[in-house]
Design an enzyme around this catalytic site. Structure first.
Site, mmCIF file in Angstrom:
data_model
loop_
_atom_site.group_PDB
_atom_site.id
_atom_site.type_symbol
_atom_site.label_atom_id
_atom_site.label_comp_id
_atom_site.label_asym_id
_atom_site.label_seq_id
_atom_site.Cartn_x
_atom_site.Cartn_y
_atom_site.Cartn_z
ATOM 1 N N THR A 145 11.541 10.052 -16.208
ATOM 2 C CA THR A 145 12.194 10.111 -14.897
ATOM 3 C C THR A 145 13.368 11.086 -14.875
ATOM 4 O O THR A 145 13.680 11.663 -13.837
ATOM 5 C CB THR A 145 12.638 8.690 -14.478
ATOM 6 O OG1 THR A 145 11.573 7.790 -14.757
ATOM 7 C CG2 THR A 145 12.968 8.602 -13.021
ATOM 8 N N LYS A 204 16.880 2.967 -15.801
ATOM 9 C CA LYS A 204 16.522 4.389 -15.994
ATOM 10 C C LYS A 204 16.600 5.139 -14.659
ATOM 11 O O LYS A 204 16.848 6.332 -14.630
ATOM 12 C CB LYS A 204 15.167 4.528 -16.681
ATOM 13 C CG LYS A 204 13.953 3.998 -15.899
ATOM 14 C CD LYS A 204 13.341 4.994 -14.947
ATOM 15 C CE LYS A 204 12.308 4.367 -14.048
ATOM 16 N NZ LYS A 204 11.776 5.290 -13.047
ATOM 17 N N ALA A 224 0.833 -1.211 0.000
ATOM 18 C CA ALA A 224 0.000 0.000 0.000
ATOM 19 C C ALA A 224 0.860 1.250 0.000
ATOM 20 O O ALA A 224 0.620 2.198 0.737
ATOM 21 C CB ALA A 224 -0.948 -0.023 1.190
ATOM 22 N N GLY A 225 1.902 1.230 -0.847
ATOM 23 C CA GLY A 225 2.674 2.438 -1.085
ATOM 24 C C GLY A 225 1.958 3.272 -2.135
ATOM 25 O O GLY A 225 0.807 2.997 -2.499
ATOM 26 N N ALA A 254 2.629 7.619 -9.802
ATOM 27 C CA ALA A 254 1.477 7.088 -9.075
ATOM 28 C C ALA A 254 0.329 8.095 -9.044
ATOM 29 O O ALA A 254 -0.828 7.748 -9.280
ATOM 30 C CB ALA A 254 1.914 6.726 -7.656
ATOM 31 N N VAL A 301 14.037 5.156 -3.092
ATOM 32 C CA VAL A 301 14.889 5.557 -4.233
ATOM 33 C C VAL A 301 15.532 4.277 -4.765
ATOM 34 O O VAL A 301 16.581 3.847 -4.297
ATOM 35 C CB VAL A 301 15.982 6.566 -3.790
ATOM 36 C CG1 VAL A 301 16.902 6.906 -4.952
ATOM 37 C CG2 VAL A 301 15.353 7.843 -3.243
HETATM 38 N N1 LIG Z 1 5.515 5.936 -6.989
HETATM 39 C C1 LIG Z 1 5.526 5.877 -8.311
HETATM 40 O O1 LIG Z 1 5.197 6.860 -8.996
HETATM 41 C C2 LIG Z 1 5.922 4.621 -9.010
HETATM 42 C C3 LIG Z 1 6.562 3.582 -8.346
HETATM 43 N N2 LIG Z 1 6.941 2.472 -9.023
HETATM 44 C C4 LIG Z 1 7.640 1.399 -8.340
HETATM 45 O O2 LIG Z 1 6.800 0.840 -7.353
HETATM 46 C C5 LIG Z 1 7.605 0.253 -6.341
HETATM 47 C C6 LIG Z 1 7.046 0.677 -4.998
HETATM 48 O O3 LIG Z 1 7.194 2.082 -4.928
HETATM 49 P P1 LIG Z 1 6.170 3.031 -4.202
HETATM 50 O O4 LIG Z 1 4.863 2.387 -3.991
HETATM 51 O O5 LIG Z 1 6.181 4.302 -4.908
HETATM 52 O O6 LIG Z 1 6.925 3.198 -2.803
HETATM 53 P P2 LIG Z 1 6.412 3.825 -1.464
HETATM 54 O O7 LIG Z 1 7.619 4.286 -0.733
HETATM 55 O O8 LIG Z 1 5.315 4.797 -1.679
HETATM 56 O O9 LIG Z 1 5.780 2.598 -0.685
HETATM 57 C C7 LIG Z 1 6.459 1.438 -0.415
HETATM 58 C C8 LIG Z 1 5.492 0.546 0.318
HETATM 59 O O10 LIG Z 1 6.091 -0.731 0.469
HETATM 60 C C9 LIG Z 1 5.782 -1.182 1.755
HETATM 61 N N3 LIG Z 1 6.807 -2.130 2.164
HETATM 62 C C10 LIG Z 1 8.084 -1.871 2.488
HETATM 63 N N4 LIG Z 1 8.700 -3.008 2.855
HETATM 64 C C11 LIG Z 1 7.796 -3.983 2.729
HETATM 65 C C12 LIG Z 1 7.823 -5.372 2.984
HETATM 66 N N5 LIG Z 1 8.923 -5.988 3.403
HETATM 67 N N6 LIG Z 1 6.705 -6.073 2.757
HETATM 68 C C13 LIG Z 1 5.589 -5.483 2.327
HETATM 69 N N7 LIG Z 1 5.488 -4.159 2.082
HETATM 70 C C14 LIG Z 1 6.590 -3.438 2.288
HETATM 71 C C15 LIG Z 1 5.777 0.061 2.628
HETATM 72 O O11 LIG Z 1 4.998 -0.174 3.764
HETATM 73 C C16 LIG Z 1 5.138 1.073 1.707
HETATM 74 O O12 LIG Z 1 3.749 1.088 1.856
HETATM 75 C C17 LIG Z 1 9.045 0.746 -6.579
HETATM 76 O O13 LIG Z 1 9.808 -0.284 -7.146
HETATM 77 C C18 LIG Z 1 8.863 1.863 -7.584
HETATM 78 O O14 LIG Z 1 9.976 1.971 -8.466
HETATM 79 C C19 LIG Z 1 6.680 2.326 -10.333
HETATM 80 C C20 LIG Z 1 6.048 3.311 -11.036
HETATM 81 C C21 LIG Z 1 5.624 4.519 -10.428
HETATM 82 O O1 LIG Z 2 9.135 4.953 -11.979
HETATM 83 C C1 LIG Z 2 8.612 6.024 -11.887
HETATM 84 C C2 LIG Z 2 7.983 6.700 -13.014
HETATM 85 O O2 LIG Z 2 7.774 5.844 -14.092
HETATM 86 C C3 LIG Z 2 8.651 6.750 -10.603
HETATM 87 O O3 LIG Z 2 9.929 7.240 -10.453
HETATM 88 P P1 LIG Z 2 10.574 7.459 -9.018
HETATM 89 O O4 LIG Z 2 10.616 6.108 -8.333
HETATM 90 O O5 LIG Z 2 11.906 8.019 -9.300
HETATM 91 O O6 LIG Z 2 9.683 8.410 -8.278
#
Ligand SMILES: NC(=O)C1=CN([C@@H]2O[C@H](COP(=O)(O)OP(=O)(O)OC[C@H]3O[C@@H](n4cnc5c(N)ncnc54)[C@H](O)[C@@H]3O)[C@@H](O)[C@H]2O)C=CC1
Ligand SMILES: O=C(CO)COP(=O)(O)O
Length: 318
Positions: free
Chosen positions: A240, A183, A7-8, A132, A267
């Protein structure tokens, strides 16, 4: 029913978009976080200001086994541990990695980690240019869905396409995941040169030579060049490296400006640069920008020194 684990920001945004076409379960690691989201219908910790539709069920704790697809929006360096903890419930269903990077502990990408932990599952990856918040706001986005098993890939493509999320499909999981992983490394470099005031021309040079470096590495590992030129490679590189919505780019900016950066922010490019450099060194693949990024992240070089190092390399053909 589609399940999204994590739930990130990204997991929540995907759940919001998918809820337009199907009931969604959004699983949070922390029970308190799930309860908070149930009560407020908002993920104030990771994606504030976005309403969570009633069609999203917020859960935590044990995962229910099933045959329906499960999306894993867990940060790359945490994915292995998560799979280990929940392999029994996750196995034997389509699993879609929604993370970008290379695991530092094993050198594996997300689909290989999934295949190792859940051998009865078809592993896929959803990746490409998308913030997101844009997805959650219903803005138009196009992503790559990569799955080595063509039948599963086609089923996932149609099951996960929503009115604002258009999915293109490939069987080249290596190309799709390495594009998304690398990237982020180049985005840190681009943020650093802009933060240090080295100019837009330097950024364009880094993006272009970074793209060459992404291709060199990914092709050596069996990726198809067309995948690198697509949404998951070139598309995500362009987004990015040029937007301060990106955390990787902002992390680079902070290095260039010499300001602090919150270590709690995800990151992916920092650990991935180290994982990729280790593999590239073992395979004798030249990765000068990735090398420079590891040195910047470790505090071993300043940005001007890293740039001098890149500019003083032997002259060569493009
Ligand atoms: N935020 C964005 O715009 C985008 C993110 N992504 C990718 O999505 C992936 C997740 O990123 P975000 O959701 O943005 O990060 P975020 O920092 O918003 O959330 C990470 C989530 O993972 C959870 N988490 C951490 N350790 C965990 C574990 N051991 N087990 C279960 N949950 C755990 C945390 O509680 C948190 O809710 C990354 O690889 C990122 O590159 C891809 C495209 C867009
Ligand atoms: O992957 C992403 C956009 O496609 C999000 O980038 P960041 O993880 O650098 O915020």
């Amino acid at each position: 029913m589609i399940t999204v684990c994590g739930a990130g920001a990204f997991g929540t945004a995907l759940a919001v978009s998918l809820a337009k076409i199907a009931p969604v379960t959004l699983w949070a690691r922390d029970a308190g976080h799930a309860a908070e989201m149930r009560a407020t219908r908002e993920n104030a910790r990771r994606l504030p200001g976005i309403d969570l539709p009633e069609r999203i069920t917020l859960t935590s704790g044990p995962l229910a086994a099933g045959r329906q697809p499960c999306l894993l929006a867990i940060p790359m360096q945490k994915l292995g541990g998560f799979l280990e903890d929940f392999a029994a419930a996750l196995d034997n269903r389509p699993l879609v990695a929604c993370c970008k990077g290379v695991d530092l502990a094993t050198g594996l990408g997300p689909t290989a980690l999934i295949a190792q932990a859940c051998p009865g599952s078809n592993a896929a990856i959803l990746t490409g240019p998308s913030f997101a918040r844009d997805i959650a706001l219903g803005l138009p986005t196009a992503l790559t869905l990569a799955c080595a098993d063509e039948g599963t890939g086609k089923a996932l493509q149609s099951a996960l396409t929503t009115p604002n999320l258009r999915l293109y499909r490939t069987t080249d999981t290596t190309g799709a995941e390495l594009g998304g992983a690398l990237k982020n490394v180049i985005a840190i470099a681009c943020g650093a040169v802009i933060g240090a005031g080295l100019g837009e021309s330097a950024r364009a040079a880094l993006m272009t030579r970074g793209f060459a470096e992404m291709n060199r590495f990914a092709r050596a590992l069996g990726a198809h060049p067309d995948t690198l030129a697509g949404l998951s490679g070139f598309g995500d590189l362009a987004l990015t490296c040029t937007s301060d919505q990106s955390r990787n780019y902002r992390f680079g900016l902070s290095i260039g400006e010499g300001t602090g950066f919150d270590p709690a922010v995800t990151v992916e490019g920092a650990a991935t640069a180290h994982a990729v450099l280790a593999r590239a060194t073992a395979m004798k693949i030249d990765m000068p920008i990735t090398h420079a990024v590891t040195a910047l992240v470790n505090g071993e070089l300043r940005v001007d020194q890293a740039m001098d190092m890149l500019l003083s390399r032997p002259l060569k053909e493009e």
